[in-house]
Design a protein around this motif. Structure first.
Motif, PDB file in Angstrom:
ATOM      1  N   TRP A  33      44.247   0.002 -26.213  1.00  0.00           N
ATOM      2  CA  TRP A  33      43.017  -0.150 -26.719  1.00  0.00           C
ATOM      3  C   TRP A  33      42.341   1.002 -27.413  1.00  0.00           C
ATOM      4  N   GLN A  37      41.162   1.173 -31.469  1.00  0.00           N
ATOM      5  CA  GLN A  37      39.779   1.695 -31.736  1.00  0.00           C
ATOM      6  C   GLN A  37      39.792   2.731 -32.678  1.00  0.00           C
ATOM      7  N   ASP A  40      41.043   1.543 -36.077  1.00  0.00           N
ATOM      8  CA  ASP A  40      39.834   0.693 -36.862  1.00  0.00           C
ATOM      9  C   ASP A  40      39.071   1.689 -37.549  1.00  0.00           C
ATOM     10  N   THR A  41      38.633   2.743 -36.742  1.00  0.00           N
ATOM     11  CA  THR A  41      37.621   3.623 -37.388  1.00  0.00           C
ATOM     12  C   THR A  41      38.314   4.387 -38.411  1.00  0.00           C
TER      13      THR A  41
END
Length: 87
Positions: A33, A37, A40-41
């Motif tokens: 997870w 994240q 994606d950032t």
């Protein structure tokens, strides 16, 4: 809750998970997870030129160098994966 309503809710959830792979599922580990994240950032920063130039200016680096470093960090943004326990 009726079985029909439960079926449509599960179907919608499965559709969302298939369409957006980063939304996770019940078996997703904390490491996976966090990795999603971070990726994606980093992708968002690289994909928005104004944000990329702002970050490059703040770091005192060239835009190309900042883009390269962020692309490299996408490989393992949170370090190597943890060891899996054998049952």
């Amino acid at each position: 809750m009726s079985s029909e309503l439960r079926y449509t809710a599960n179907t919608q959830l499965e559709h969302l998970h298939a369409r957006y792979t980063g939304t996770g599922h019940a078996d997703l580990t904390k490491y996976d997870w966090i990795t999603h994240q971070h990726r994606d950032t980093l992708t968002s920063i690289v994909g928005h030129p104004s944000l990329l130039s702002y970050l490059a200016l703040a770091d005192g680096e060239a835009i190309g160098r900042t883009k390269f470093e962020m692309t490299e960090r996408m490989l393992q943004p949170c370090g190597p994966p943890p060891k899996k326990d054998e049952d």
